[in-house]
Design a protein around this motif. Structure first.
Motif, mmCIF file in Angstrom:
data_model
loop_
_atom_site.group_PDB
_atom_site.id
_atom_site.type_symbol
_atom_site.label_atom_id
_atom_site.label_comp_id
_atom_site.label_asym_id
_atom_site.label_seq_id
_atom_site.Cartn_x
_atom_site.Cartn_y
_atom_site.Cartn_z
ATOM 1 N N ILE A 294 -10.068 -3.770 0.698
ATOM 2 C CA ILE A 294 -10.980 -2.887 -0.041
ATOM 3 C C ILE A 294 -12.143 -3.631 -0.685
ATOM 4 O O ILE A 294 -12.778 -3.128 -1.610
ATOM 5 N N GLY A 295 -12.420 -4.839 -0.202
ATOM 6 C CA GLY A 295 -13.629 -5.531 -0.661
ATOM 7 C C GLY A 295 -13.462 -6.339 -1.926
ATOM 8 O O GLY A 295 -14.448 -6.746 -2.527
ATOM 9 N N GLN B 244 2.129 -1.691 4.319
ATOM 10 C CA GLN B 244 3.132 -2.583 3.744
ATOM 11 C C GLN B 244 4.361 -2.512 4.635
ATOM 12 O O GLN B 244 5.041 -1.488 4.695
ATOM 13 N N LEU C 148 1.802 -9.629 1.493
ATOM 14 C CA LEU C 148 0.586 -8.827 1.641
ATOM 15 C C LEU C 148 0.783 -7.690 2.643
ATOM 16 O O LEU C 148 1.626 -7.770 3.538
ATOM 17 N N ARG C 149 -0.023 -6.657 2.477
ATOM 18 C CA ARG C 149 -0.097 -5.616 3.490
ATOM 19 C C ARG C 149 -0.761 -6.184 4.745
ATOM 20 O O ARG C 149 -1.470 -7.185 4.687
ATOM 21 N N ARG C 150 -0.547 -5.501 5.871
ATOM 22 C CA ARG C 150 -1.183 -5.914 7.118
ATOM 23 C C ARG C 150 -2.200 -4.862 7.552
ATOM 24 O O ARG C 150 -1.897 -3.661 7.479
ATOM 25 N N LEU D 278 -2.394 2.331 2.991
ATOM 26 C CA LEU D 278 -3.587 2.327 2.142
ATOM 27 C C LEU D 278 -4.790 2.464 3.079
ATOM 28 O O LEU D 278 -5.017 1.618 3.938
ATOM 29 N N MET E 252 -16.504 8.130 1.189
ATOM 30 C CA MET E 252 -15.181 8.441 1.751
ATOM 31 C C MET E 252 -14.096 7.871 0.843
ATOM 32 O O MET E 252 -14.090 6.692 0.530
ATOM 33 N N GLN E 253 -13.214 8.723 0.398
ATOM 34 C CA GLN E 253 -12.186 8.264 -0.522
ATOM 35 C C GLN E 253 -11.054 7.527 0.185
ATOM 36 O O GLN E 253 -10.620 7.915 1.268
ATOM 37 N N LYS E 254 -10.610 6.452 -0.429
ATOM 38 C CA LYS E 254 -9.448 5.702 0.048
ATOM 39 C C LYS E 254 -8.260 6.122 -0.802
ATOM 40 O O LYS E 254 -8.417 6.449 -1.971
ATOM 41 N N PHE E 255 -7.092 6.070 -0.234
ATOM 42 C CA PHE E 255 -5.921 6.463 -1.023
ATOM 43 C C PHE E 255 -4.668 5.770 -0.501
ATOM 44 O O PHE E 255 -4.663 5.181 0.575
ATOM 45 N N LEU E 256 -3.621 5.865 -1.319
ATOM 46 C CA LEU E 256 -2.301 5.377 -0.943
ATOM 47 C C LEU E 256 -1.478 6.559 -0.470
ATOM 48 O O LEU E 256 -1.553 7.635 -1.057
ATOM 49 N N ALA F 287 -6.477 -9.856 2.479
ATOM 50 C CA ALA F 287 -5.424 -9.611 1.497
ATOM 51 C C ALA F 287 -5.458 -8.178 0.990
ATOM 52 O O ALA F 287 -4.426 -7.578 0.767
ATOM 53 N N CYS F 288 -6.669 -7.620 0.790
ATOM 54 C CA CYS F 288 -6.727 -6.331 0.104
ATOM 55 C C CYS F 288 -7.230 -5.192 0.986
ATOM 56 O O CYS F 288 -6.784 -4.063 0.854
#
Lengths: 289, 330
Positions: A235-236, A43, A52-54, A94, A1-5, A232-233
């Motif tokens: 995405i691992g 964000q 950081l993003r939440r 994201l 599954m693709q992740k994207f902004l 924080a991210c």
């Protein structure tokens, strides 16, 4: 599954219960890709503070309208800024991230859903999915146990009871429904009605999740618990969102699962519940100006 | 009439010579902020990066510290991950091939509790295709033994670097901690012991507490501060290191845009590593590379090498903000 902004846009913010805000975001690509139980990193503000993003779960996913909804409570700096975003504000999303809920196979039997406070957020979309495609014979076979500190903090009937599902409400102060813990209500009702749930879903504060997990393990009900962590991210990469994993035997070394890539949905059996430490409950007074 | 910046035939070359390494541009990603590369593949073309520094690797897998492992602070974050990693065997078997197959230059950050572990790791990575250099981590503040203990005492730093130097012919980068009184002394010791390059800085030792629960916010109590908050500290450290030694230096600390990156190059750093900013904007390195290219255009520089180390220490230019607006950089 693709992740994207995706650059989303605030459509509407509404206080749907006390201190509980519903944010509608125009984000068509996210709405088309997300599944119930997944989450995304938002964000809440341009700039360096908050940095950081939440992470937020999807409260509703509306692919036809190109909209995702977030249900949140103002508990800190990030959600405070978020609550001040006017319609039209662009916000960067994201996602979609994490594993998401698995729906039960067709005609699997009644399911139990346990929500604590703002934990109702991802469960609303789950219930919609259960009604639309999954596994449950009649709407009334979805049994939602919904607890909060007080009645004013709960979502209103038109969002839940009106769907035809079975709703059992509890409050710590007794102002609505059963006075006491939602997990006690769960024990009572399941016994009284002799429910044989095929699946349990839950989201809520850690103490509730702990008791729900114990209940699921005792009754051998397969469980899917939506857990959270600071991250924080998403995405691992940062490895910040660690939870102590259950071990094969007591002698083995501690190791950790990560909410973002192994979850956020976990079976009750996969976590060492007593080893989870948190920052504690959200503050009752809020020192930020 | 506006002149075409390309009129001089400049190609705005971003490539840099970093010791024995030739990089297509000076922008790398910092260890521990980019996983093993694959985590970011959905967001940017990894081959566009100067190099990827992978998450710190130890001989045996490490589970890391108990949670909570991180906390946000103004313009920064404090982490105490504790070097959770898959161990060198799993790294070589299941993580490295992804980057190698895409021909992304890989720098492996290595970590040990004992001198012998550093040396053994270096020996294991010697001759492995795809690995262009090792970064010796003597600066992690979040582990009980090894790590920063080696990086705060010049003679200890020298012993680690010597041990690794004997074990490998790979180019060596020593990553320095800012949590010392004289970073230049550590830098000299590392270079004297055979480090080809230095990178600075690792995170700044830090702490956060919760006034309601009355507890530290990290299970490890202390952690390492990163993010824009530490950039001025990182610039000062980079400057001191550049004055102390004569080897290539990689600037790290709070870089979130092209301007930040160029500040380190201006001091004389030959490359930079972007860390915490990757968490917020997974494609930030692409924007930094594009911003650098635009800067070269506007400044009419043929290559970034012309800009590196061009700091004028005598004069304070009073219209710096206007210049920034003119170049359209953030």
């Amino acid at each position: 599954m693709q992740k994207f902004l995706e650059e989303g846009r605030v459509l509407e913010q509404q206080e749907v219960a006390r201190q509980t805000h519903r944010l509608r975001l125009e984000a068509p690509r996210m709405a088309g890709a997300a599944r119930a139980g997944q989450f995304f990193m938002l964000q809440v503000r341009e700039g360096m503070d908050p940095l950081l993003r939440r992470p937020f779960s999807f409260h509703r996913i509306l692919p036809e309208e190109g909209i995702v909804e977030v249900l949140y409570r103002v508990v800190g700096k990030g959600t405070w800024w978020l609550s001040r975003c006017a319609p039209g504000t662009p916000l960067s999303l994201l996602g979609p991230l994490g594993n998401g809920f698995e729906l039960p196979p067709i005609a699997a039997g009644p399911v139990v859903v346990v929500a604590g406070g703002i934990g109702i957020a991802p469960l609303q979309e789950l219930i919609q999915q259960l009604l639309a495609k999954g596994g449950v014979g009649r709407p009334a076979d979805i049994h939602l146990f919904y607890g909060a500190r007080t009645g004013a903090e709960q979502l209103p009937e038109n969002l839940l009871e009106d769907l035809g599902i079975s709703v059992y409400r509890s409050t710590d102060d007794g102002s609505l429904g059963y006075g006491g813990f939602v997990t006690d209500l769960l024990r009572r009702v399941v016994q009284e009605k002799n429910l044989q749930p095929s699946q349990l879903y839950a989201c809520g504060p850690l103490a509730m999740q702990y008791h729900v997990a114990r209940w699921a393990l005792e009754h051998k009900v397969p469980s899917q618990l939506s857990l959270e962590s600071l991250m924080a991210c998403g995405i691992g990469a940062c490895l910040g969102c660690a939870l102590p994993a259950a071990q094969a035997d007591a002698s083995s070394q501690d190791h950790y699962l990560h909410v973002c890539k192994d979850g956020p949905i976990f079976g009750a059996e996969s976590i060492q519940w007593h080893k989870i430490q948190t920052h504690g409950a959200p503050p009752t007074i809020f020192l930020y100006s | 009439m506006a002149q075409n910046p390309d009129a001089r035939g400049a190609s705005h070359d971003l490539s840099v010579q970093l010791g024995p390494l030739r990089l297509k541009n000076p922008v790398m990603v910092a260890s521990g902020t980019f996983g093993y590369g694959e985590e970011y593949a959905d967001f940017l073309d990894l081959t566009a990066l100067g190099a990827v520094v992978v998450k710190g690797i130890s001989l045996a897998p490490r589970p890391g510290n108990p949670p909570p492992r991180l906390v946000e602070t103004p313009a920064g974050m404090i982490n105490a991950i504790g070097l959770e990693n898959v161990g060198v065997d799993a790294f070589l078997q299941s993580k490295l091939p992804y980057l190698r197959d895409r021909q992304v230059p890989v720098i492996v950050n290595i970590f040990g509790n004992l001198l012998e572990e550093y040396a053994e790791l270096a020996a294991r990575l010697e001759g492995v295709p795809g690995i262009v250099a090792l970064e010796i981590n003597i600066s992690c503040p979040n582990v009980k033994s090894g790590g920063m203990i080696f990086g705060t005492e010049p003679s200890m730093a020298a012993r680690v670097v010597e041990a690794v130097r004997r074990a490998t012919t790979l180019p060596l980068i020593t990553k320095l901690t800012p949590n010392v009184t004289h970073i230049g002394e550590i830098a000299k010791a590392a270079v004297g012991a055979g480090s080809d390059m230095l990178s600075c800085i690792n995170t700044v030792a830090a702490m956060a507490v919760d006034i309601f629960s009355r507890r530290p916010k990290l299970a490890n109590v202390f952690g390492g501060l990163s993010g824009p908050a530490i950039k001025p500290i990182a610039l000062r450290c980079t400057y001191e290191v550049l004055q102390a030694v004569d080897c290539p230096v990689i600037g790290i600390g709070g870089i979130a845009n092209a301007t930040d990156a160029l500040e380190f190059l201006l001091l004389g750093a030959r490359a930079v590593q972007v860390g915490t900013a990757n968490f917020v904007h997974p494609a930030v390195t692409r924007e930094i590379i594009e911003g650098m290219r635009r800067f070269l255009e506007v400044e009419r520089l043929g290559g970034v090498e012309e800009y590196i180390g061009s700091l004028n220490r005598e004069c304070l230019f009073p219209f710096a903000e206007i210049a920034c607006e003119m170049t359209d950089l953030p």
